[in-house]
Motif scaffolding. Structure first.
Motif, PDB file in Angstrom:
ATOM      1  N   TYR A 192       0.567  -1.183  -0.057  1.00  0.00           N
ATOM      2  CA  TYR A 192      -0.155  -0.091  -0.455  1.00  0.00           C
ATOM      3  C   TYR A 192       1.106   1.363   0.179  1.00  0.00           C
ATOM      4  O   TYR A 192       1.940   1.517   0.587  1.00  0.00           O
ATOM      5  CB  TYR A 192      -0.691   0.308   0.633  1.00  0.00           C
ATOM      6  CG  TYR A 192      -1.964  -1.305   1.178  1.00  0.00           C
ATOM      7  CD1 TYR A 192      -2.439  -1.792  -0.288  1.00  0.00           C
ATOM      8  CD2 TYR A 192      -2.296  -1.599   2.510  1.00  0.00           C
ATOM      9  CE1 TYR A 192      -3.785  -2.696  -0.188  1.00  0.00           C
ATOM     10  CE2 TYR A 192      -3.977  -2.203   2.168  1.00  0.00           C
ATOM     11  CZ  TYR A 192      -4.128  -2.878   1.121  1.00  0.00           C
ATOM     12  OH  TYR A 192      -5.233  -3.895   0.838  1.00  0.00           O
ATOM     13  N   GLY A 193       0.704   1.749  -0.641  1.00  0.00           N
ATOM     14  CA  GLY A 193       1.571   3.364  -0.867  1.00  0.00           C
ATOM     15  C   GLY A 193       2.825   3.735  -1.443  1.00  0.00           C
ATOM     16  O   GLY A 193       2.896   4.695  -1.832  1.00  0.00           O
ATOM     17  N   MET A 194       2.708   2.335  -2.305  1.00  0.00           N
ATOM     18  CA  MET A 194       4.551   2.555  -2.984  1.00  0.00           C
ATOM     19  C   MET A 194       3.986   3.178  -4.578  1.00  0.00           C
ATOM     20  O   MET A 194       5.236   3.472  -4.847  1.00  0.00           O
ATOM     21  CB  MET A 194       4.945   1.076  -3.235  1.00  0.00           C
ATOM     22  CG  MET A 194       4.383  -0.357  -4.232  1.00  0.00           C
ATOM     23  SD  MET A 194       4.177  -1.972  -3.983  1.00  0.00           S
ATOM     24  CE  MET A 194       6.309  -1.124  -4.235  1.00  0.00           C
ATOM     25  N   LEU A 195       3.165   2.844  -4.657  1.00  0.00           N
ATOM     26  CA  LEU A 195       1.910   3.842  -6.044  1.00  0.00           C
ATOM     27  C   LEU A 195       1.330   4.401  -6.278  1.00  0.00           C
ATOM     28  O   LEU A 195       0.053   4.052  -5.510  1.00  0.00           O
ATOM     29  CB  LEU A 195       2.705   2.682  -7.677  1.00  0.00           C
ATOM     30  CG  LEU A 195       3.777   2.148  -7.927  1.00  0.00           C
ATOM     31  CD1 LEU A 195       3.399   1.162  -8.964  1.00  0.00           C
ATOM     32  CD2 LEU A 195       4.639   3.174  -8.140  1.00  0.00           C
ATOM     33  N   GLY A 196       0.861   5.452  -7.144  1.00  0.00           N
ATOM     34  CA  GLY A 196      -0.162   6.468  -6.528  1.00  0.00           C
ATOM     35  C   GLY A 196      -0.479   6.954  -7.941  1.00  0.00           C
ATOM     36  O   GLY A 196       0.277   7.470  -8.510  1.00  0.00           O
ATOM     37  N   THR A 197      -1.785   7.631  -7.376  1.00  0.00           N
ATOM     38  CA  THR A 197      -2.651   8.270  -8.959  1.00  0.00           C
ATOM     39  C   THR A 197      -3.479   8.954  -8.961  1.00  0.00           C
ATOM     40  O   THR A 197      -4.339   8.164  -8.207  1.00  0.00           O
ATOM     41  CB  THR A 197      -2.082   7.414 -10.413  1.00  0.00           C
ATOM     42  OG1 THR A 197      -2.645   8.263 -11.750  1.00  0.00           O
ATOM     43  CG2 THR A 197      -3.160   6.220 -10.359  1.00  0.00           C
ATOM     44  N   THR A 198      -3.911  10.123  -9.049  1.00  0.00           N
ATOM     45  CA  THR A 198      -5.130  10.419  -8.922  1.00  0.00           C
ATOM     46  C   THR A 198      -5.753  10.091  -9.981  1.00  0.00           C
ATOM     47  O   THR A 198      -7.633   9.618  -9.768  1.00  0.00           O
ATOM     48  CB  THR A 198      -5.247  12.510  -8.844  1.00  0.00           C
ATOM     49  OG1 THR A 198      -3.975  12.920  -7.809  1.00  0.00           O
ATOM     50  CG2 THR A 198      -6.596  12.464  -8.584  1.00  0.00           C
TER      51      THR A 198
END
Length: 375
Positions: A258-264
């Protein structure tokens, strides 16, 4: 407010499109053999595409990745089924640069290393790590140059071996058909030895399929011509037929946290609807078969023109190389014959990246115009 002037523009203003054609504000019809940098995969305003987007936007255009989105799962399953890349995971984003940025980040997370090996004339995007791995000093700002990247010649297997054995390389990133760089390809032996060296040196092997993916090469992915299994595959351009969408296919050996990649915006409802319409059309209309049939025809016709010194690429990712720079040739094709084509960092190369459903008759129109300009 003026636009920031970073694009040299042709004096053409498209306002609509249909299939392989676009129409300008004067009603002039142009044959589109460039597809906006290989983005238009199933043709302008394909009915499947417009229907899917219209129906989706009438229901829900966007919500964040904090909720369930079954369209993402459906898209992932469809990519797996059509590509044959079984067992991979999908992370959705918005562009090819973002896909490559996340691919490089994943490689660094997985290996704990920080240096990247890339190749001469490669292009991977304009964001921080992606642009540092791009062989163009003119678009690398000082802040990007902090990245640790080594650029090698294609086919320099000794160079790859030497760099990987230093122990600090997290990833080798490679286009199996170079796009902006001019349609160059390495040998099968080179790709397969690089893959083996990556395995032997705890280095992630990244296939940049941003331009060559989604059937454009004549297979779903260009790496599938070779005996390699990439750890990470980046995708984007043909994915959404013009709707902004990108993605990263990630081997199951790379564990998600969780949290290692992200995008809106990545993987939003509209993007997924667009992406599914493209895959369904590729399947239903057997477009990869068409790519191979039309490619063979295109190459046979190109071989009859003595001014063409070299034919490069695969499928409908093709380049015609001349012994002169093609800038004026492209202008004549646009303004006198109303045909869009592309250029490359190789100024003597004319790039051809039409929709995957282009016809032989439309290819004939191009060659008739090309011969007229050349003669």
């Amino acid at each position: 407010m003026p636009l920031f002037d970073v694009y040299p523009l042709y004096n053409v203003t498209p306002v609509s499109g249909k299939g392989a054609y676009v129409y300008d504000d004067n009603g002039t019809e142009y044959l589109d053999l460039y597809g906006g940098h290989a983005v238009i995969s199933i043709g302008h305003a394909h009915p499947n595409y417009t229907k899917a987007i219209t129906e989706q936007v009438n229901k829900l255009g966007f919500y964040s990745n904090a909720i369930q989105n079954p369209l993402q799962v459906e898209l992932a399953n469809k990519i797996e089924a059509l590509s044959g890349c079984e067992g991979y995971n999908l992370f959705l984003c918005n562009s090819g640069a973002e896909a490559n940025e996340n691919a490089l980040k994943l490689a660094s997370f997985k290996t704990g290393k920080e240096r990247v090996v890339a190749f001469k004339n490669g292009f991977h995007g304009r964001t921080s790590a992606a642009v540092a791995a791009t062989d163009n000093k003119n678009i690398i700002a000082p802040i990007n140059a902090q990245q640790k990247v080594t650029i090698l010649e294609l086919n320099d297997i000794l160079g790859v071996k030497t760099e990987l054995e230093k122990g600090d390389v997290c990833a080798v990133i490679i286009e199996f058909i170079q796009g902006v760089g001019g349609l160059d390809q390495a040998t099968a032996d080179f790709y397969e030895q690089v893959f083996a060296l990556c395995k032997a040196n705890n280095t992630m092997f990244i296939a940049d399929e941003v331009q060559s993916g989604y059937g454009r090469s004549g297979k779903f992915f260009a790496f599938q011509y070779y005996n390699v299994t990439p750890d990470i595959i980046s995708i984007a351009k043909g994915m959404g037929n013009g709707f902004p969408i990108g993605g990263v296919l990630i081997h199951p050996d790379i564990e998600a946290k969780y949290g290692m990649l992200g995008t809106t915006f990545g993987g939003n409802h509209l993007a997924c609807a667009a992406g599914l319409s493209v895959l369904n059309t590729i399947e239903d209309e057997a477009l990869i078969d068409n790519v191979n049939e039309v490619s063979e025809y295109f190459i046979s016709e190109a071989k009859t023109i003595p001014q063409i010194k070299n034919i490069k690429g695969r499928g409908l990712m093709l380049g015609l190389e001349f012994d002169f720079e093609v800038g004026e040739l492209r202008k004549k094709l646009i303004y006198e014959h109303h045909i869009f084509t592309g250029g490359a960092s190789n100024k003597k190369l004319l790039r051809i990246l039409p929709p995957l459903n282009i016809s032989k008759a439309q290819i004939d129109v191009f060659f008739k115009a090309l011969k007229a300009v050349l003669n």
